[in-house]
Design a protein around this motif. Structure first.
Motif, short mmCIF file in Angstrom:
data_model
loop_
_atom_site.label_atom_id
_atom_site.label_comp_id
_atom_site.label_asym_id
_atom_site.label_seq_id
_atom_site.Cartn_x
_atom_site.Cartn_y
_atom_site.Cartn_z
N MET A 118 0.85 -1.19 0.00
CA MET A 118 0.00 0.00 0.00
C MET A 118 0.88 1.24 0.00
N SER A 119 0.51 2.23 -0.76
CA SER A 119 1.25 3.48 -0.72
C SER A 119 0.36 4.58 -0.13
N PHE A 120 1.00 5.57 0.43
CA PHE A 120 0.31 6.65 1.11
C PHE A 120 0.43 7.92 0.29
N ARG A 121 -0.61 8.72 0.30
CA ARG A 121 -0.62 9.96 -0.46
C ARG A 121 0.20 11.02 0.27
N LEU A 122 1.02 11.73 -0.49
CA LEU A 122 1.82 12.83 0.04
C LEU A 122 1.30 14.14 -0.55
N HIS A 123 1.19 15.14 0.29
CA HIS A 123 0.77 16.48 -0.13
C HIS A 123 1.95 17.42 0.11
N LEU A 124 2.13 18.37 -0.77
CA LEU A 124 3.15 19.39 -0.61
C LEU A 124 2.46 20.69 -0.22
N ALA A 125 3.07 21.44 0.69
CA ALA A 125 2.42 22.62 1.27
C ALA A 125 2.98 23.93 0.73
N ARG A 126 2.10 24.91 0.76
CA ARG A 126 2.44 26.32 0.53
C ARG A 126 2.03 27.08 1.78
N LEU A 127 2.63 28.22 2.00
CA LEU A 127 2.22 29.05 3.13
C LEU A 127 0.92 29.76 2.79
N PRO A 128 0.03 29.93 3.76
CA PRO A 128 -1.27 30.54 3.47
C PRO A 128 -1.17 31.98 2.94
N ASP A 129 -0.13 32.69 3.34
CA ASP A 129 0.02 34.07 2.85
C ASP A 129 0.85 34.15 1.57
N ARG A 130 1.24 33.00 1.02
CA ARG A 130 2.01 32.96 -0.23
C ARG A 130 1.50 31.87 -1.16
#
Length: 126
Positions: A1-13
């Protein structure tokens, strides 16, 4: 099983061209930290495949975790948190000190708060 990865941005950018983690990868590459960058990519792949069973996970307290591995050009670290069954990768760094960068951890907490406020700060990677 593989897990989903999310990449983040800053809320003000949110309008930046790339997520934080990709900018960190580019900074490592430009600084000549290829061994460290390779270790970071390896750890992210391990998290994707093994989730919380990844051998690189260290709990930092509260909702924050890091992936941590030694490389010849420094300590490779990736700061992340859980998002349901998925993971949000926020920042990565290569450092010689033993302590996590407080500014990077603060930005990770900003991403968590933004998600709790339903702000669109994530990009999904499979």
């Amino acid at each position: 099983m593989s897990f989903r990865l999310h990449l983040a941005r800053l809320p003000d950018r949110l309008d930046t061209p790339r997520p934080l983690l990709i900018d960190d990868f580019l900074a490592m590459a430009h600084a000549g930290k290829q061994t460290c960058l390779r270790a970071v990519v390896e750890m992210c792949a391990d998290l994707h495949e093994n989730g919380m069973a990844s051998r690189y996970i260290k709990h930092l307290g509260g909702p924050l975790y890091e992936l941590k591995k030694r490389a010849s050009d420094g300590g490779a670290r990736v700061y992340f948190f859980r998002y349901g069954q998925d993971f949000v990768l926020v920042h990565a760094e290569c450092k010689t000190q033993d302590q996590a960068d407080q500014h990077l951890l603060y930005e990770a907490l900003n991403v968590i708060e933004a998600l709790e406020g339903h702000q669109p700060v994530l990009e999904t990677r499979r």
